[in-house]
Each structure stands twice: as C-alpha cells, then as structure tokens.
Design an enzyme around this catalytic site. Structure first.
Site, mmCIF file in Angstrom:
data_model
loop_
_atom_site.group_PDB
_atom_site.id
_atom_site.type_symbol
_atom_site.label_atom_id
_atom_site.label_comp_id
_atom_site.label_asym_id
_atom_site.label_seq_id
_atom_site.Cartn_x
_atom_site.Cartn_y
_atom_site.Cartn_z
ATOM 1 N N HIS A 274 7.151 -49.064 -6.528
ATOM 2 C CA HIS A 274 7.012 -47.600 -6.463
ATOM 3 C C HIS A 274 5.560 -47.229 -6.803
ATOM 4 O O HIS A 274 4.932 -47.869 -7.655
ATOM 5 C CB HIS A 274 7.984 -46.928 -7.429
ATOM 6 C CG HIS A 274 8.071 -45.455 -7.209
ATOM 7 N ND1 HIS A 274 7.118 -44.586 -7.693
ATOM 8 C CD2 HIS A 274 8.962 -44.701 -6.517
ATOM 9 C CE1 HIS A 274 7.435 -43.353 -7.317
ATOM 10 N NE2 HIS A 274 8.551 -43.393 -6.603
ATOM 11 N N GLU B 180 6.834 -44.392 1.454
ATOM 12 C CA GLU B 180 6.637 -43.214 0.621
ATOM 13 C C GLU B 180 5.155 -42.874 0.551
ATOM 14 O O GLU B 180 4.427 -43.411 -0.316
ATOM 15 C CB GLU B 180 7.141 -43.476 -0.801
ATOM 16 C CG GLU B 180 8.605 -43.834 -0.882
ATOM 17 C CD GLU B 180 9.175 -43.465 -2.246
ATOM 18 O OE1 GLU B 180 10.111 -42.680 -2.292
ATOM 19 O OE2 GLU B 180 8.651 -43.955 -3.262
ATOM 20 N N ASN C 65 16.230 -41.826 -6.961
ATOM 21 C CA ASN C 65 15.338 -42.434 -7.957
ATOM 22 C C ASN C 65 15.173 -41.408 -9.079
ATOM 23 O O ASN C 65 14.434 -40.443 -8.934
ATOM 24 C CB ASN C 65 13.984 -42.762 -7.319
ATOM 25 C CG ASN C 65 12.994 -43.287 -8.345
ATOM 26 O OD1 ASN C 65 13.371 -43.650 -9.447
ATOM 27 N ND2 ASN C 65 11.722 -43.317 -7.970
ATOM 28 N N GLY D 76 6.697 -35.975 -5.033
ATOM 29 C CA GLY D 76 6.737 -34.988 -6.111
ATOM 30 C C GLY D 76 5.791 -33.815 -5.892
ATOM 31 O O GLY D 76 5.551 -33.033 -6.807
ATOM 32 N N SER E 135 9.254 -35.909 -1.277
ATOM 33 C CA SER E 135 9.685 -34.507 -1.167
ATOM 34 C C SER E 135 10.775 -34.301 -0.117
ATOM 35 O O SER E 135 10.808 -33.257 0.546
ATOM 36 C CB SER E 135 8.484 -33.590 -0.918
ATOM 37 O OG SER E 135 7.572 -33.682 -2.002
ATOM 38 N N GLU F 121 4.340 -45.020 -8.565
ATOM 39 C CA GLU F 121 4.089 -44.731 -9.992
ATOM 40 C C GLU F 121 3.912 -46.029 -10.780
ATOM 41 O O GLU F 121 3.125 -46.092 -11.717
ATOM 42 C CB GLU F 121 5.226 -43.862 -10.560
ATOM 43 C CG GLU F 121 5.123 -42.435 -10.018
ATOM 44 C CD GLU F 121 6.434 -41.690 -9.892
ATOM 45 O OE1 GLU F 121 7.440 -42.104 -10.496
ATOM 46 O OE2 GLU F 121 6.453 -40.683 -9.159
HETATM 47 C C1 PEP Z 1 10.070 -40.910 -5.288
HETATM 48 O O1 PEP Z 1 9.494 -40.828 -6.368
HETATM 49 O O2 PEP Z 1 10.495 -42.016 -4.880
HETATM 50 C C2 PEP Z 1 10.215 -39.683 -4.514
HETATM 51 C C3 PEP Z 1 10.485 -39.781 -3.249
HETATM 52 O O3 PEP Z 1 10.040 -38.517 -5.210
HETATM 53 P P1 PEP Z 1 10.236 -37.021 -4.640
HETATM 54 O O4 PEP Z 1 11.458 -37.023 -3.756
HETATM 55 O O5 PEP Z 1 10.429 -36.176 -5.863
HETATM 56 O O6 PEP Z 1 8.998 -36.690 -3.885
#
Ligand code: PEP
Length: 250
Positions: free
Chosen positions: A95, A167, A9, A173, A213, A97
C-alpha cells in the site's frame, strides 16, 4: 476465472468493539444483497482472529501488511504464518502508505509476497504512481517496475494467488478519483504486462482492482470498465451502508 472482488481497507481505524458491530451490520446487508462479488475486509491485526470467526463465510478477512521475516526477535512485527493462523485469507501488500511511511520498496515486497504465498494467503498487491510521476508521463514505467520487481519472479501457478490493486497515490483519500477511462487505460496496461510475462490465460484471469476515492457515486462507472474487476476501498469501507452500495455496484 477472473474474480470480482470488493475489498475494504480500514487502515488504522476502529476499536475491536466497533469492528464487531460493523461485522454484524455488514453480514445482514450481504445476506440481503444479491451481489456475487467476493467481499474482503482489510482490518488491523487486532481484529483478524475475531472477525475471521464472525464472518460466516460472508466475507473474508485480510491483514494490511506482514513482516519480511518468518519469526524471531522483531518486536512489534507480525508474520504471515501468524496471520494465516487467525483464519485470515488475504494480505494487502505494498500500500502506498506503507511505501511512504515505512519506506517499503519493491525488493522488500517481493520477500513479503513469497512469505504470504508459502502460508497459502492471497496477496492483494498495491501499485500506483505519485502525481508528479503522472504529470511527468512516467506512470506506466513506475507501475511496470512495481509489478516486475515484486511479482515477476513468481510462477504462473503462484500468480493465481495474487490480486492487483491499482491505486494512483494522488487519488487515495483525496476525493479525486481517477476517471474511469484513466483507470481502464492503466488496468489494460497492467493486463498487457501479465500477458507478456505469463501469457494470455494468466493475464485474463488476474483480478485487477481500482483504488482511490472509490465511493457509491462513482463505483458503478469504474466497475463497468472491461479491465476493472472490483475495488480496494479505503474511506468508504468504514461505513457499512457505503460499503454495501459499492458491493452492489459490481
Ligand atoms: C486506500 O487507501 O486503499 C484507498 C483506496 O483509500 P480511499 O478509498 O479512502 O481513497
């Protein structure tokens, strides 16, 4: 059959030129790898057409959202049929965000899921709890609502075009990964919800990815868990060397 999937992503990163050069690099690395994982790249809209044509079937391309509407006077929006017309095969929906910055709720997402399935796109549906929800021990309830309100109107057949990405928002992040036991616990719970609603065959087949992460140093431990079928990778998908290590970890 449950599929192993590693999906990147990119969020709002990379110019078209940088995306094309990433694609060239990644294709060489996938060619040299013996991983059998399905690789998906969730890229900004402007990359979809070009990257779908450059991918040589070594990876699939995904949008990161789509409109609830089919077409019309919705300036700046992109519909699922427009996405499908580029050659993209996947859409990431829900997501955290998008939920936080664009106030998307489960009802909006149910409509988006329907639109994508009508256009034969596979949905990567994201769910995840906030830190306060985990601390208040309501994380199972939160995930149950996110799944049941946006997905459980689908038929069993439609469910075969849906992939789940768990997630936890506190892990996205932040550099803080859920432990492999925390991921397994939630993935097993998610699978149990599918079993309750759709029966064992469907719940066995649904791919559930972990996101938050995930990086080369922790991917293998997460992917070894029984109910973790791959990852949705943010930051570490921006660098071909990190991304291929995660693909290989599967
Ligand atoms: C994401 O935004 O879907 C995600 C998993 O981000 P990160 O791997 O940077 O935590």
């Amino acid at each position: 059959m449950r599929k192993k999937i590693v999906a990147g992503n990119w969020k709002m990163n990379k110019t078209l030129e940088k995306g094309v050069s990433f694609s060239d690099d990644l294709k060489q690395r996938i060619n040299a790898s013996d991983s059998e994982a399905i690789v998906v790249l969730g890229v900004p809209y402007i990359h979809l057409d070009r990257m779908a044509h450059l991918s040589n079937d070594l990876y699939s391309v995904s949008a990161q959202d789509c409109s609830t509407k089919e077409s019309g006077a919705f300036t700046g929006d992109i519909s699922s049929s427009m996405i499908a017309s580029t050659g993209a095969q996947y859409v990431i929906l829900g997501h955290s965000e998008r939920r936080a910055y664009h106030r998307e709720n489960n009802a909006d997402l149910a409509t988006k899921v329907d639109r994508c399935l009508l256009d034969a796109l596979t949905v990567i549906y994201c769910c995840g709890e906030q830190l306060e929800e985990r601390e208040a021990n309501t994380h199972f309830e939160v995930i149950k609502s996110q799944l049941s309100e946006a997905l459980f109107h689908l038929t069993a057949e439609q469910m075969s075009s849906v992939v789940i990405a768990y997630e936890p928002v506190w892990a996205i992040g932040t550099g803080v990964t859920a432990s492999s036991d925390q991921a397994q616990e939630m993935h097993a719970y998610i699978r149990s919800l599918f079993e309750e609603k759709y029966g064992k065959a469907i719940s066995d087949d649904v791919s559930i990815l972990y996101g938050g992460s995930c990086k080369p140093s922790n991917a293998e431990e997460l992917f070894l868990k029984e109910d973790v079928d791959g990852g949705l990778i943010g930051g570490a998908s921006l660098n071909p060397s990190d991304f291929i290590q995660i693909i290989d970890a599967i």
